[in-house]
Design an enzyme around this catalytic site. Structure first.
Site: not given
Length: 155
Positions: A57, A59, A87, A90
């Site tokens: 992801h 992040e 999420c 993260c």
């Protein structure tokens, strides 16, 4: 002199640019930028689909880049600008990295872990609680996500 909002919008604009790169590559359009002392030290966009790696992801990639740039797993004093609410994975990484402030474009009503669905970032029982700011260029971030998923449904 720039106001705080102009500054925040400038960094969110960079995150949105990353999100557009993700969308162009068939990824969910999420972009992230990490700032320390008014300097961008990391930028990233989602790469989990193209890499077939569920943890890539925006992040996570940005946190890894920032840690490498600083030579430290602690990102004390850093700010994260991200186009969509992180999420749980993260958000956990944000807490572990000790990111000071998280600026979020659009909330995530399915997976958001900064207060929308779960509260990983912001839970006072954890050893670090970053400041959370929602809504910076949120309409644009939400539009990017909406357009991306509309195109997917049409295919």
């Amino acid at each position: 002199m720039h106001t705080a909002m102009n500054r925040d919008e400038s960094y969110m604009r960079s995150a949105l640019d990353e999100a557009e790169i993700a969308a162009d590559g068939g990824e969910v359009p999420v972009g992230a930028v990490i700032v320390l002392d008014d300097r961008v030290i990391a930028r990233a966009h989602n790469r989990n689909r193209s890499s077939k790696d569920p943890v890539l992801h925006a992040e996570i990639i940005a946190i890894r880049e920032a840690a490498a740039a600083l030579g430290n797993e602690r990102l004390t004093g850093c700010e994260l600008f991200v186009t969509k609410e992180p999420c749980a994975m993260c958000a956990g990484a944000i807490v572990h990295a000790r990111i000071e402030r998280v600026c979020i474009g659009a909330p995530d009503t399915k997976y958001g872990a900064c207060g929308t669905v779960l509260t990983v970032c912001g839970d006072p029982r954890l050893n670090h609680v970053p400041e959370i700011v929602f809504g910076i260029m949120g309409d644009e971030a939400a539009r990017l996500l909406s357009e991306f998923f509309q195109k997917l449904r049409r295919k």
